[in-house]
Design a protein around this motif. Structure first.
Motif, short mmCIF file in Angstrom:
data_model
loop_
_atom_site.label_atom_id
_atom_site.label_comp_id
_atom_site.label_asym_id
_atom_site.label_seq_id
_atom_site.Cartn_x
_atom_site.Cartn_y
_atom_site.Cartn_z
N PHE A 31 0.85 -1.17 0.00
CA PHE A 31 0.00 0.00 0.00
C PHE A 31 0.89 1.23 0.00
CE2 PHE A 31 -4.31 -1.44 0.61
CZ PHE A 31 -4.15 -2.74 1.05
N PRO A 32 0.68 2.14 -0.94
CA PRO A 32 1.53 3.34 -0.97
C PRO A 32 1.39 4.12 0.32
CG PRO A 32 -0.33 3.57 -2.45
CD PRO A 32 -0.32 2.15 -2.00
N PHE A 87 2.50 3.27 3.23
CA PHE A 87 2.67 2.47 4.44
C PHE A 87 4.13 2.43 4.87
CE2 PHE A 87 -1.31 -0.36 4.97
CZ PHE A 87 -2.12 0.75 4.88
N LEU A 88 5.01 2.36 3.90
CA LEU A 88 6.43 2.34 4.24
C LEU A 88 6.81 3.64 4.95
CD1 LEU A 88 9.28 1.29 4.24
CD2 LEU A 88 9.53 2.05 1.87
N LEU A 148 4.89 5.61 6.66
CA LEU A 148 4.35 5.63 8.02
C LEU A 148 5.16 4.75 8.95
CD1 LEU A 148 0.56 5.68 7.17
CD2 LEU A 148 1.84 7.43 8.37
N THR A 149 5.62 3.62 8.41
CA THR A 149 6.44 2.75 9.24
C THR A 149 7.73 3.45 9.65
OG1 THR A 149 5.58 0.88 7.99
CG2 THR A 149 7.49 0.48 9.38
N ILE A 150 8.33 4.13 8.70
CA ILE A 150 9.56 4.86 9.02
C ILE A 150 9.27 5.93 10.08
CG2 ILE A 150 11.41 6.29 8.10
CD1 ILE A 150 11.58 3.58 7.00
N ILE A 151 8.16 6.66 9.88
CA ILE A 151 7.77 7.66 10.86
C ILE A 151 7.64 7.01 12.23
CG2 ILE A 151 5.93 9.20 11.62
CD1 ILE A 151 5.36 9.87 8.78
N CYS A 152 6.97 5.85 12.25
CA CYS A 152 6.77 5.14 13.50
C CYS A 152 8.10 4.86 14.17
CB CYS A 152 6.01 3.84 13.20
SG CYS A 152 5.73 2.81 14.61
N LEU A 153 9.02 4.32 13.40
CA LEU A 153 10.32 4.00 13.98
C LEU A 153 11.06 5.24 14.44
CD1 LEU A 153 11.48 1.13 11.64
CD2 LEU A 153 11.01 0.99 14.07
N VAL A 207 9.77 8.10 15.45
CA VAL A 207 9.16 8.58 16.69
C VAL A 207 9.58 7.72 17.87
CG1 VAL A 207 6.97 8.85 17.89
CG2 VAL A 207 7.20 9.64 15.55
N ILE A 253 -1.12 5.14 12.81
CA ILE A 253 0.28 4.86 12.50
C ILE A 253 0.58 3.37 12.67
CG2 ILE A 253 2.66 5.28 13.14
CD1 ILE A 253 2.17 7.95 12.78
N PRO A 310 -0.65 0.70 9.50
CA PRO A 310 0.26 0.59 8.36
C PRO A 310 1.58 -0.07 8.73
CG PRO A 310 -0.70 2.78 8.45
CD PRO A 310 -1.07 2.11 9.71
N THR A 311 2.08 0.27 9.93
CA THR A 311 3.34 -0.32 10.35
C THR A 311 3.21 -1.83 10.48
OG1 THR A 311 3.80 1.69 11.61
CG2 THR A 311 5.16 -0.23 12.08
N TRP A 333 1.04 -3.78 9.11
CA TRP A 333 0.84 -4.35 7.78
C TRP A 333 2.16 -4.46 7.05
CZ3 TRP A 333 -3.10 -6.48 5.10
CH2 TRP A 333 -2.89 -6.66 3.73
N PHE A 334 2.92 -3.39 7.09
CA PHE A 334 4.18 -3.38 6.38
C PHE A 334 5.09 -4.51 6.87
CE2 PHE A 334 7.51 -1.58 3.94
CZ PHE A 334 8.66 -1.74 4.67
N ILE A 391 10.79 -2.80 16.37
CA ILE A 391 9.61 -2.11 16.89
C ILE A 391 9.48 -2.32 18.39
CG2 ILE A 391 7.10 -2.19 16.94
CD1 ILE A 391 7.84 -0.70 14.66
N TYR A 419 3.36 7.47 22.44
CA TYR A 419 4.72 6.94 22.49
C TYR A 419 4.83 5.76 23.44
CZ TYR A 419 9.79 7.11 22.86
OH TYR A 419 11.12 6.82 22.84
N LEU A 448 2.39 2.55 21.74
CA LEU A 448 2.32 2.20 20.32
C LEU A 448 2.59 0.72 20.02
CD1 LEU A 448 1.94 3.10 17.42
CD2 LEU A 448 4.33 3.74 17.36
N ILE A 484 -6.92 -1.63 -4.53
CA ILE A 484 -6.33 -2.05 -3.26
C ILE A 484 -6.97 -1.34 -2.08
CG2 ILE A 484 -4.09 -2.91 -3.98
CD1 ILE A 484 -2.96 -0.17 -3.37
N TRP A 485 -7.41 -0.09 -2.26
CA TRP A 485 -7.99 0.61 -1.12
C TRP A 485 -9.39 0.08 -0.80
CZ3 TRP A 485 -4.58 3.03 1.61
CH2 TRP A 485 -3.42 3.51 0.96
#
Lengths: 272, 357, 307
Positions: free
Chosen positions: A10-11, A13-14, A16-21, A23, C107, C110-111, C113-114, C130, C184, C187, C216-217
């Motif tokens: 999904f465009p 998502f990567l 957001l994952t980076i943002i997550c990490l 943060v 947040i 998506p994480t 899922w990824f 994570i 924080y 999460l 996909i959406w």
């Protein structure tokens, strides 16, 4: 194969994952970096120095922190051992004894410390110890820690036990081992990675606890988290950041160990 | 077979799980030095029965005697029987040698005796140099042999094998069948073997017990089971057969007089005593000969031919619309009729059988 | 934690079954005496009278609850009216926890899922990354966050230095800071259950949807989310409940205007200005809310598995 990967992507998502990490790690990295700050000012960077680490061990607040660290370690080791033993026995009953009377209730009981909000547990423990006249101190902290460490020790132990089919114990008994021998010679060795994992988890949980410890500790005793909190209340000083970084490293080591042990056990079992 | 030769005597064993009955009073006797197979489809109770003999399940009724001694109430570790598990159950944290010595050490053998015997057994299954390896380092076939060695080492009175070949690929399976058979001869102890594969049962066993729905349908040697099936289940489960609806006139001295579809009279062995009326005749496809139409026991039309390499399979339809299969050997002298041709079928009297149901 | 999934029954489980009481006894004793009994004692305390310097007098009364809900007293001269202060604090806590949960979801999903769609060999490395921050002491993490975002902290320093802003952002001591702190803190609790659910997701469902012309959406909304819902719900609960009673984030990152339940309760037990019964009452109310949420969740689980 290319079509399959597209369906999983999904465009965004990567990103957001980076943002997550980012943060998750940014504050920790920043503190770690600043703990090496040579300047006494908290925020102006003055070059790399180990001054604050030295201060942690030899400065004016050092004895307080050292005693607190010792208290934390002693409590954590003791609580983890006790919680692990209790959790192991419970896991044996829950996964091997089939259906027994009070099983659902037992499961709810083991999970109870996880379900009750920490502040409620803290208040309840304080109130209880006061009501029965138990003087606050290391013992009260220890007892409270054992209780909330039990579910954390239980989780990896139970997971491990469930992945061991009882065919090994059956084979052992088929080969003339008494039930006790089957447990000791076959089940226990196979469970060891889970037990170790549980112990490490319980240890870290105990070491890290703040709120419950703060409530039941009474005036004279400090553990590392409560000492740090008390110090932070007076303002964040660089030696706090040094201690934080040290604790960070300790936590990471312990969790990595726990994870690695869990994995080797899994690999050993999977290959048969 | 005199009672002195009986190794395991199972009498009226019942096993219930709540409201479900897995075994409805099973009785059979397994002799010393015999390769005995429990054969049946999944769910028939064969594994349950094996587990009752081993002691992993408590029977709800009946008795199990081992060499005359009642072991019904004994826990598994007190029964001198050993099991080869379907998934081998080799202790993953022990070496091959430690696995094999386990049963002996638990029974009180001295360490040196156990080690010596372990080496002997490992040699017997051709794994002589593998003592120090761990199960994870062995192939499936090797693990199975370790499981065998481990179960044989303590010199059990009886060896139980729970579908031990099901995890192996075909070529390996065929090789291991031969090995198992010779192993049984070599050790001289009774093997009780559980399988759902009827070819396996036929090739390896001294005697077979065919089971279905928690009951024993028939016990006999492979030829007996194959050529003299007692009822429709056994006739159909083992190999291929033709089941014909017939009119029984009389049964006496083990021979039945009956009318075939199409009216022709016929006489053949009967599986059981029964009265006149409707019945089923079992005839194996390879025991039917072709002849000109009208001159045989049955008249039929060829509906299809299947080339099987070693055989030719002929599908035919009788006058009353019943379908049958005939197997002809694929040789130069065999004349294979065309599709649509009218043929006559001659049934081999000794091979046809009137079934009990 | 589905229990007993690997026993094939028979004599092995019978052997353990006989000893089940002995095996469970230590756990029952510890949790029974030192959690269950204390909680009951706490509820009892909420009905007692406050002692001047902390502690209680064993005089039963509804004074604590009275103080919580009503401002002039249920049994006073004037007709009672609702005291909104404390209810307001509870409400604000629910709201803060809710915002944090939603942030974690936006947040965290998506994480999760990824990570779940990575190759198996790299997947555990991502998971590890994570979860490591979670295992760092919550106090230290919260202190670090405070250090980072406060007016004289590195974040503002950096923004000022690059000229992005002309004065510090004023993030600390705001609702936002508290929500950020809660986000924080919890999460990973959102990521892990969703990850577990996505890992079990059968991708041929996505393929079937695509075969039937779904983008996909649309597939995400109509197929994936409903299937993965149990994981999402679990994650939300695991974030919401601790956030509700959190103490550290509001205390270190928030100020007077962001007062939450955790701080309110803690205040009652520190020092001589405390009101133990009142604190116990607030704790009891908090516990009731949490138990209600968990019960609803558990009931929905049972309903789902009954099909």
């Amino acid at each position: 194969m290319a079509a399959k990967t597209d369906l999983r992507r999904f465009p965004g998502f990567l990103t957001l994952t980076i943002i997550c990490l980012v943060v998750l790690y940014a504050p920790l990295i920043v503190v770690a970096v600043y703990s090496f700050n040579a300047s006494t000012s908290i925020t102006k960077w003055g070059g790399i120095s180990l001054a604050w680490y030295i201060d942690v061990f030899t400065g004016p607040e050092a004895p307080k922190f050292q005693q607190a660290a010792i208290n934390s370690m002693v409590i954590a080791v003791t609580a983890a051992i006790a919680a692990t033993i209790i959790a192991t026995l419970a896991a044996v009953a829950m996964t091997r004894a089939g259906r027994f009377r009070g099983k659902t209730l037992s499961f709810a009981l083991i999970s109870l410390p996880l379900m009750v909000p920490e502040v409620v547990t803290a208040v309840a423990s304080l109130v209880f110890f006061t009501a029965i006249g138990f003087t606050s101190g290391l013992t009260t902290i220890l007892i409270a820690h054992i209780v909330f460490c039990i579910p954390f020790a239980y989780l990896p132990i139970s997971a491990r036990m469930q992945s061991i089919p009882d065919m090994y114990e059956q084979a052992a008994m088929d080969l003339y081992a008494t039930p006790r021998e089957a447990f000791k010679l076959v089940l226990l060795p196979l469970m060891t990675p889970g037990i170790l994992s549980g112990f490490l988890l319980a240890f870290i949980i105990s070491l890290d606890d703040f709120l419950i410890t703060n409530f039941v500790k009474g005036a004279g005793v400090e553990t590392l988290p409560t000492a740090i909190f008390g110090s932070v209340k007076q303002g964040i000083k660089p030696n706090i950041m040094a201690i934080s970084t040290l604790m960070l490293i300790v936590s990471v080591i312990f969790v990595s160990l726990s994870w690695l042990i869990g994995r080797t056990g899994q690999n050993k079992n999977q290959e048969t | 077979m005199t009672s002195a030769e009986i190794a395991v005597d199972i009498e009226g064993v019942i096993k219930r799980y709540g409201s479900f009955t897995a075994l409805h009073g099973v009785s059979l006797g397994i002799c010393e030095n015999e390769f005995f197979t429990l054969l049946g489809p999944s769910g028939c109770g064969k594994t349950t029965l094996l587990r009752c003999i081993a002691g992993f399940e408590e029977v709800s009724g009946g008795t199990i005697r081992l060499k005359g001694e009642d072991i019904t109430g004994l826990p598994p570790h007190k029964r001198p029987v050993n099991t080869v598990f379907q998934q081998y159950a080799l202790f993953p944290h022990m070496t091959v040698a430690e696995n094999v010595m386990f049963g002996m050490l638990r029974s009180g053998w001295s360490k040196s005796d156990a080690a010596q015997r372990a080496n002997q057994v490992l040699e017997m299954v051709q794994l002589g140099g593998y003592a120090a390896r761990k199960p994870a380092q062995l192939s499936g076939g090797q693990q199975q042999r370790v499981a065998l060695a481990r179960a044989l080492a303590p010199r059990p009175a009886v060896l139980l094998l729970d579908e031990p070949l099901s995890a192996l690929d075909l070529k390996l399976r065929q090789a291991v069948r031969v090995e198992l058979k010779s192993l049984q001869r070599e050790t001289g102890i009774a093997f009780i073997f559980v399988t759902h594969d009827q070819e396996e049962a036929l090739t390896m066993s001294d005697r077979i017990a065919v089971m279905s729905d928690g009951e024993v349908q028939q016990i006999g040697s492979p030829p007996e089971i194959y050529e003299s099936p007692v009822n429709r289940f056994v006739a159909d489960f083992i190999g291929e057969t033709n089941l014909l609806d017939v009119d029984v006139h009389a049964v006496s001295d083990g021979m039945a007089t009956l009318s075939l579809p199409g009216g022709h009279g016929f006489s053949c062995p009967a599986a059981a005593v029964r009265g006149a009326g409707k019945g089923h005749l079992s005839v194996r496809p390879e025991r039917i000969a072709l002849c000109p139409a009208g001159s045989g026991d049955l008249d039929a039309t060829v509906t299809g031919r299947v080339y099987l390499g070693t055989d030719i399979q002929l599908h035919v339809r009788l006058t009353d619309d019943e379908a049958m299969t005939v197997r002809l050997q694929n040789s130069e002298t065999t004349i294979v009729p065309e599709e649509g041709a009218a043929v006559g079928l001659k049934l081999e009297v000794g091979a046809a059988r009137l079934l009990a149901d | 934690m589905a229990a007993g999934a690997t026993t094939s029954g028979g004599t092995v489980s019978n052997i353990y079954k006989g000893n089940s009481a002995k095996l469970m006894l230590p756990a029952w004793a510890m949790v029974g005496f030192f959690l269950l009994a204390p909680v009951m004692m706490m509820v009892v305390y909420s009905f007692l009278t406050k002692e001047f310097r902390g502690g209680v007098i064993w005089d039963f009364t509804l004074a604590a609850y009275d103080q919580f809900f009503f401002d002039r007293g249920l049994f006073g001269d004037e007709p009672p009216s609702i005291e909104w202060t404390y209810i307001g604090i509870f409400w604000r806590s629910i709201w803060q926890a809710g915002v944090a949960t939603i942030a974690c979801l936006l947040i965290g999903f998506p994480t999760a899922w990824f990570i779940a769609t990575r190759r198996p060999s790299t997947r555990s490395a991502w998971l590890f990354m994570i979860t490591i921050p979670y295992w760092v002491n919550l106090l230290i993490r919260t202190v670090s966050m405070k250090f980072l975002i406060r007016d004289t902290g590195p974040l503002n320093e950096f923004l000022l230095w690059t000229g992005t802003v002309s004065e510090p952002l004023g993030l600390i001591n705001t609702n936002f800071a508290v929500q950020l702190g809660l986000f924080y803190s919890y999460l990973p609790f959102m990521v892990l259950p969703i990850y577990a659910a996505v890992e079990r997701y059968d991708f041929s469902l996505s393929e079937a949807a695509a075969d039937l012309y779904s983008s996909i959406w649309t597939t995400l909304w109509l197929v994936i989310l409903p299937v993965v819902k149990p994981g999402i719900v679990a994650g939300c609960i695991l974030v919401f409940v601790p956030s509700l009673g959190a103490f550290l984030a509001p205390d270190l990152l928030g100020g007077a205007k962001t007062f939450m339940i955790g701080s309110l309760i803690e205040e009652q037990f520190k020092g001589s200005a405390g009101n133990w019964p009142f604190g116990a009452a607030a704790s009891t109310i908090l516990l009731s809310i949490v138990m209600a949420v968990l019960l609803i969740y558990a009931r929905n689980q049972n309903k789902g598995s009954e099909r």
